[in-house]
Write a protein that holds these residues in place. Structure first.
Motif, PDB file in Angstrom:
ATOM      1  N   GLY A 290     -23.623  36.319 -20.961  1.00 33.56           N
ATOM      2  CA  GLY A 290     -23.203  34.930 -21.015  1.00 33.56           C
ATOM      3  C   GLY A 290     -23.537  34.227 -19.717  1.00 33.56           C
ATOM      4  O   GLY A 290     -24.194  34.783 -18.828  1.00 33.56           O
ATOM      5  N   VAL A 291     -23.112  32.983 -19.616  1.00 33.07           N
ATOM      6  CA  VAL A 291     -23.408  32.156 -18.448  1.00 33.07           C
ATOM      7  C   VAL A 291     -22.093  31.624 -17.882  1.00 33.07           C
ATOM      8  O   VAL A 291     -21.279  31.056 -18.631  1.00 33.07           O
ATOM      9  N   ASP A 372     -31.278  21.545  -7.230  1.00 34.90           N
ATOM     10  CA  ASP A 372     -32.071  20.893  -8.270  1.00 34.90           C
ATOM     11  C   ASP A 372     -33.093  21.814  -8.925  1.00 34.90           C
ATOM     12  O   ASP A 372     -33.764  21.408  -9.869  1.00 34.90           O
ATOM     13  N   VAL A 373     -33.221  23.070  -8.441  1.00 31.55           N
ATOM     14  CA  VAL A 373     -34.129  24.015  -9.090  1.00 31.55           C
ATOM     15  C   VAL A 373     -33.364  25.239  -9.592  1.00 31.55           C
ATOM     16  O   VAL A 373     -33.933  26.310  -9.763  1.00 31.55           O
ATOM     17  N   THR A 374     -32.076  25.080  -9.854  1.00 28.19           N
ATOM     18  CA  THR A 374     -31.280  26.201 -10.363  1.00 28.19           C
ATOM     19  C   THR A 374     -31.863  26.733 -11.673  1.00 28.19           C
ATOM     20  O   THR A 374     -32.114  27.932 -11.813  1.00 28.19           O
ATOM     21  N   GLY A 375     -32.080  25.847 -12.629  1.00 28.51           N
ATOM     22  CA  GLY A 375     -32.628  26.254 -13.919  1.00 28.51           C
ATOM     23  C   GLY A 375     -34.024  26.829 -13.818  1.00 28.51           C
ATOM     24  O   GLY A 375     -34.296  27.913 -14.362  1.00 28.51           O
ATOM     25  N   PRO A 376     -34.964  26.146 -13.135  1.00 25.44           N
ATOM     26  CA  PRO A 376     -36.304  26.713 -12.990  1.00 25.44           C
ATOM     27  C   PRO A 376     -36.317  28.079 -12.323  1.00 25.44           C
ATOM     28  O   PRO A 376     -37.125  28.943 -12.690  1.00 25.44           O
ATOM     29  N   VAL A 474     -24.878  18.949 -10.822  1.00 24.20           N
ATOM     30  CA  VAL A 474     -26.318  19.212 -10.749  1.00 24.20           C
ATOM     31  C   VAL A 474     -26.696  20.461 -11.534  1.00 24.20           C
ATOM     32  O   VAL A 474     -27.698  20.480 -12.263  1.00 24.20           O
ATOM     33  N   ALA A 475     -25.908  21.541 -11.390  1.00 23.90           N
ATOM     34  CA  ALA A 475     -26.285  22.823 -11.975  1.00 23.90           C
ATOM     35  C   ALA A 475     -25.967  22.933 -13.460  1.00 23.90           C
ATOM     36  O   ALA A 475     -26.724  23.557 -14.222  1.00 23.90           O
ATOM     37  N   ARG A 480     -27.353  24.947 -19.190  1.00 18.82           N
ATOM     38  CA  ARG A 480     -27.158  24.900 -20.643  1.00 18.82           C
ATOM     39  C   ARG A 480     -28.383  25.391 -21.409  1.00 18.82           C
ATOM     40  O   ARG A 480     -28.285  25.752 -22.580  1.00 18.82           O
ATOM     41  N   ASP A 481     -29.532  25.407 -20.748  1.00 21.59           N
ATOM     42  CA  ASP A 481     -30.739  25.933 -21.399  1.00 21.59           C
ATOM     43  C   ASP A 481     -30.627  27.434 -21.677  1.00 21.59           C
ATOM     44  O   ASP A 481     -31.405  27.974 -22.467  1.00 21.59           O
TER      45      ASP A 481
END
Length: 493
Positions: A290-291, A372-376, A474-475, A480-481
């Motif tokens: 999970g996240v 701002d690059v947490t997801g990437p 921001v995160a 959510r992706d």
């Protein structure tokens, strides 16, 4: 007043009138002329080709020194390891106790007990212990871990038996002075306050809490109330129950007189009693995929922990797992490091590791990235995992990792402390001596297909837990992706 600064002579009229200055000027002129000539000479700078790099040699195996091992009637095991040419000896007593023996309301009791044990014995003050160890050319320290507590140090070889006696006194006869308890508890609460300001600590706390629910491994930090509630009776009880010979191990390594050390061990430890040699119950780690987002408003960075339980060192796949981890994210030249550090510039120091304890282990990739690059960053980590699962690495890439691990292993064990650490590691996990002597050979035997299979078996993205500490504004949209996100507050003191 500042001292007058000396300056080189000036090449002018005054210099010509002084012989020493004239000589200095002539030397300077010749040097300048030579430099100009070298610069103007065609191809002069590149006339000599750089020497080729030396070929990488074959990794050498780790030769375990010849050891003598015996057990006293009270259950204390003694290992003597003659090693090295430096006239020093390492003496270390390892007790089978640590934070694993704490209850849910006793977090840091093992550590606080260790603090108070170091405050002197019934015959020596803490200052006298430090002075006595220093007079032997060394020092004495105590460390508390999850599964083990160790007491010992290094001294000149002629004092090895004296250090054995000093270690025994510290462990067997601690004064446990009540006068020092409040000070030590205050020190611990300050450490706790500092720790809970660190995003890495907050992330690790949440990660471990979910991997090891309802177990001491999942309770790394207490609250202030827990620490302040510890009494001298609780500490004395923990010491009397856990500081015992059964299951304990005394290591003496280096240059020493074996006969004198054996006599010192018998005199210092033969009458020691208590404890039981039963092994702790193995813990079954959870797989809480999970996240989770730990709130840290306005944080400029996000701290990422992505991992899951894996096999422990007693498993036949463990060495292959270590090699796979090093190639994926556990070495400076690893794939994830090259990707999110060198290529993308998302982070400065990403790292993956296999963290083991008694009959349990987990793998985790960590990184501190710009918010701002947490997801990437998470996307790239998962991409590298999937790539390794789908395609075996090239042999040349894997060979570099194998050589790196083999070399590091031998270097880490080329010291007295390193050897004691490895022997203690074997004893904790119930491994034979061949685990060390054959380790480099087994690393070299890992094939690209082994790495791919290991990645498929153990690095399963669908079973991984992702914990991120960062700014929710921001995160959160980026996370959510990767699934439904559970947002939790950080641990408080």
């Amino acid at each position: 007043m500042r001292p007058r600064r000396k300056t080189p002579p000036t090449c002018g009229t005054a210099a010509r009138r002084v012989t020493s200055r004239a000589r200095w000027c002539r030397r300077s002129a010749r040097a300048v002329a030579a430099a100009v000539a070298l610069t103007l000479a065609p191809g002069a700078v590149h006339a000599q080709e750089p020497a080729p790099r030396p070929e990488i040699g074959e990794p050498r195996p780790f030769p375990l020194p010849e050891i003598e091992r015996y057990t006293l009637a009270n259950g204390l095991t003694v290992t003597l390891v003659p090693y090295g040419a430096t006239p020093k000896a390492t003496v270390r007593l390892v007790l089978p106790t640590g934070s694993v023996d704490e209850g849910a309301d006793e977090i840091w009791l093992a550590a606080l007990t260790g603090d108070l044990v170091q405050e002197g014995t019934t015959t020596r003050s803490a200052e006298q212990i430090a002075t006595e160890a220093a007079s032997m050319g060394g020092s004495l320290s105590l460390g508390v871990g999850q599964d083990r507590t160790s007491v010992g140090g290094d001294v000149l070889q002629e004092f090895a038996s004296d250090l054995v006696a000093l270690v025994a006194d510290v462990v067997r006869n601690p004064a446990l002075p009540e006068s020092e308890l409040d000070r030590l508890k205050n020190n611990r609460t300050r450490q706790l306050s500092v720790a809970l300001q660190q995003p890495g600590t907050l992330t690790q706390v949440e990660f471990l809490r979910r991997i090891y629910p309802d177990h001491p491994y999942g309770r790394p930090l207490p609250t202030v109330d827990v620490v302040e509630g510890f009494t001298l009776d609780a500490i004395r009880s923990f010491w009397s129950e856990q500081y015992a010979p059964a299951g304990a191990h005394l290591y003496v390594n280096g240059r020493f007189d074996a006969g004198e050390v054996r006599a010192a061990v018998e005199e210092a430890f033969d009458s020691w009693s208590g404890g039981s040699a039963t092994a702790p119950e193995p813990v079954t780690a959870a797989t809480p995929s999970g996240v989770v987002l730990v709130e840290r408003p306005d944080a400029p960075q996000s701290t990422i922990y992505l991992g899951l339980p894996v096999v422990d060192p007693s498993h036949e796949d463990y060495v292959r797992l270590q090699v796979t981890n090093a190639l994926l994210g556990g070495a400076f030249g690893s794939r994830i490091t090259r990707n999110i550090r060198e290529d993308k510039g998302y982070t400065y120091s990403p790292q993956s590791l296999v963290s083991s304890r008694y009959r349990s282990a987990y793998w985790v990739q960590t990184a501190d990235v710009a918010s701002d690059v947490t997801g990437p960053a998470v996307t790239e980590i998962l991409t590298e995992i999937e790539r390794l699962r789908e395609e075996a690495p090239p042999e040349a890439e894997l060979a570099g990792i194998r050589n790196y691990l083999g070399g590091i292993f031998v270097l880490q064990n080329s010291s007295r402390a390193g050897i004691v650490g490895q022997l203690s590691y074997l004893d904790l996990h119930g491994l034979p001596p061949e685990y060390l002597t054959d380790y480099v050979e087994r690393i070299q035997a890992v094939t690209p297909e082994d790495v791919q299979r290991t990645a498929r078996d153990y690095f399963r993205p669908d079973d991984m837990l992702l914990v991120v500490t960062g700014d929710p504004e921001v995160a959160l949209p980026q996370l959510r992706d990767f699934g439904e996100v559970e947002v939790v507050p950080p641990m408080r003191p």
